[in-house]
Write a protein that holds these residues in place. Structure first.
Motif: not given
Lengths: 90, 90
Positions: A49-50, A53, A73, B8-9, B47, B50, B66, B69-70, B72-75
């Motif tokens: 995903d990152p 994106f 990050l 998520k992970a 992870l 981050p 931050y 953005v996190t 968004k990055l990881f949806n």
């Protein structure tokens, strides 16, 4: 940044696989291979995903912000000096 | 955000372990356990930076950027509606 992210994940996997050598020593080569594939595919999925994106944002003015935050990050700059934009996009 | 990242992970790991059930079926329970530990520790390490970064930034005005953005990055918001700051900090 994307290349660095992948390299970082790769080095984490190698380090963890090495630590597990003793527990995994009784496995057949093909089992070891499956475990390696398994760990790679987990790390790919976590970073997928990152990476998607960042690729989607390429060429947008906001991209630099996202690249900066990603590098922060994941602490990707700890052993590098300054880099120009071209380097950061990698 | 940190909790969502970990969840998520975790769900990625479970999905990948499930897919590998056939290759891993000849392993002893203790070998399976080691492989599960291995995959967990790889994902934790990926992870870790981050998460540390976000924790370090807690209480700073820049934290919200931050966190955004996190996510968004990881949806992380794909299946949620709006959330307030308290939720996002989780």
């Amino acid at each position: 940044t994307i290349v660095s992210l992948r390299e970082k994940a790769e080095s984490i996997i190698q380090a963890e696989l090495k630590k597990s050598t003793s527990t995994l020593k009784n496995l057949t080569p093909s089992q070891k291979q499956s475990i390696q594939n398994l760990t790679l595919s987990i790390s790919d999925k976590i970073l997928n995903d990152p990476i998607l994106f960042l690729k989607k944002k390429a060429d947008r003015p906001s991209l630099n912000t996202y690249l900066d935050v990603t590098r922060k990050l994941f602490n990707l700059d700890h052993n590098n000096g300054n880099m120009d934009n071209e380097d950061r996009l990698k």
